[in-house]
Design a protein around this motif. Structure first.
Motif, PDB file in Angstrom:
ATOM      1  N   GLN A 188       0.828  -1.214   0.000  1.00 61.72           N
ATOM      2  CA  GLN A 188       0.000   0.000   0.000  1.00 61.72           C
ATOM      3  C   GLN A 188       0.857   1.256   0.000  1.00 61.72           C
ATOM      4  O   GLN A 188       0.498   2.257  -0.605  1.00 61.72           O
ATOM      5  N   LYS A 189       1.996   1.209   0.679  1.00 61.19           N
ATOM      6  CA  LYS A 189       2.874   2.379   0.748  1.00 61.19           C
ATOM      7  C   LYS A 189       3.430   2.720  -0.637  1.00 61.19           C
ATOM      8  O   LYS A 189       3.436   3.880  -1.041  1.00 61.19           O
ATOM      9  N   ALA A 190       3.874   1.698  -1.379  1.00 62.84           N
ATOM     10  CA  ALA A 190       4.395   1.929  -2.727  1.00 62.84           C
ATOM     11  C   ALA A 190       3.307   2.431  -3.660  1.00 62.84           C
ATOM     12  O   ALA A 190       3.527   3.339  -4.463  1.00 62.84           O
ATOM     13  N   LEU A 191       2.122   1.852  -3.565  1.00 61.68           N
ATOM     14  CA  LEU A 191       1.006   2.305  -4.397  1.00 61.68           C
ATOM     15  C   LEU A 191       0.639   3.750  -4.092  1.00 61.68           C
ATOM     16  O   LEU A 191       0.343   4.535  -4.999  1.00 61.68           O
ATOM     17  N   SER A 192       0.675   4.101  -2.821  1.00 67.53           N
ATOM     18  CA  SER A 192       0.355   5.468  -2.410  1.00 67.53           C
ATOM     19  C   SER A 192       1.376   6.458  -2.967  1.00 67.53           C
ATOM     20  O   SER A 192       1.007   7.522  -3.462  1.00 67.53           O
ATOM     21  N   ARG A 193       2.653   6.116  -2.895  1.00 66.29           N
ATOM     22  CA  ARG A 193       3.701   6.994  -3.448  1.00 66.29           C
ATOM     23  C   ARG A 193       3.533   7.168  -4.952  1.00 66.29           C
ATOM     24  O   ARG A 193       3.638   8.274  -5.478  1.00 66.29           O
ATOM     25  N   PHE A 194       3.310   6.059  -5.630  1.00 62.89           N
ATOM     26  CA  PHE A 194       3.147   6.125  -7.082  1.00 62.89           C
ATOM     27  C   PHE A 194       1.931   6.972  -7.440  1.00 62.89           C
ATOM     28  O   PHE A 194       1.979   7.788  -8.360  1.00 62.89           O
ATOM     29  N   ASP A 195       0.857   6.826  -6.701  1.00 60.99           N
ATOM     30  CA  ASP A 195      -0.351   7.612  -6.938  1.00 60.99           C
ATOM     31  C   ASP A 195      -0.079   9.106  -6.759  1.00 60.99           C
ATOM     32  O   ASP A 195      -0.568   9.930  -7.539  1.00 60.99           O
ATOM     33  N   ARG A 196       0.703   9.468  -5.746  1.00 61.10           N
ATOM     34  CA  ARG A 196       1.056  10.887  -5.539  1.00 61.10           C
ATOM     35  C   ARG A 196       1.876  11.423  -6.711  1.00 61.10           C
ATOM     36  O   ARG A 196       1.686  12.566  -7.139  1.00 61.10           O
ATOM     37  N   ILE A 197       2.785  10.612  -7.245  1.00 58.56           N
ATOM     38  CA  ILE A 197       3.589  11.028  -8.403  1.00 58.56           C
ATOM     39  C   ILE A 197       2.681  11.275  -9.604  1.00 58.56           C
ATOM     40  O   ILE A 197       2.815  12.289 -10.304  1.00 58.56           O
ATOM     41  N   VAL A 198       1.762  10.370  -9.845  1.00 60.11           N
ATOM     42  CA  VAL A 198       0.844  10.505 -10.980  1.00 60.11           C
ATOM     43  C   VAL A 198      -0.028  11.751 -10.817  1.00 60.11           C
ATOM     44  O   VAL A 198      -0.205  12.521 -11.766  1.00 60.11           O
ATOM     45  N   LYS A 199      -0.547  11.979  -9.627  1.00 58.26           N
ATOM     46  CA  LYS A 199      -1.378  13.167  -9.392  1.00 58.26           C
ATOM     47  C   LYS A 199      -0.572  14.455  -9.550  1.00 58.26           C
ATOM     48  O   LYS A 199      -1.072  15.447 -10.085  1.00 58.26           O
TER      49      LYS A 199
END
Length: 125
Positions: free
Chosen positions: A62-73
């Protein structure tokens, strides 16, 4: 990049302006802007390539997915703001194409515009 991009977003007085606030400074930074746009294009390609891997391999992280999501946003936010810069730059090119009083090396705007369009266009797989 955030600090640098905030300068780009405020280059023109408003979204309908044809001329930058400071033409001389703008012309000095055209090559720098082009370089930043090239970096952003690479980031978009990286996001595209990583999306599949993130979805398949990091489902449990979940932590990696959250970071990646912030980069995309963050990238999506940047692209939205760069749309206005692109429109203003198109007006500037049009203005200077019809003007006799344009800065030397104004043709570098075309190269910057191409780099910007590369960022704004959807990357291919």
């Amino acid at each position: 990049l955030d600090d640098f991009l905030s300068d780009i977003y405020t280059t023109y007085d408003d979204s309908m302006s044809a001329l930058p606030k400071d033409v001389d400074e703008f012309m000095e930074f055209i090559e720098t802007y082009s370089s930043v746009f090239a970096i952003m294009r690479l980031q978009r390609l990286w996001i595209l390539r990583c999306t599949v891997a993130v979805e398949e391999e990091m489902v449990g992280s979940q932590k990696a997915l959250s970071r990646f999501d912030r980069i995309v946003k963050w990238m999506d936010s940047c692209l939205g703001k760069l749309q206005c810069f692109d429109s203003s730059t198109a007006r500037l090119i049009d203005f200077w194409e019809r003007s006799e009083d344009r800065p030397m090396n104004w043709h570098r705007l075309f190269l910057m515009k191409l780099a910007l369009q590369d960022v704004l266009s959807q990357p291919n797989n």
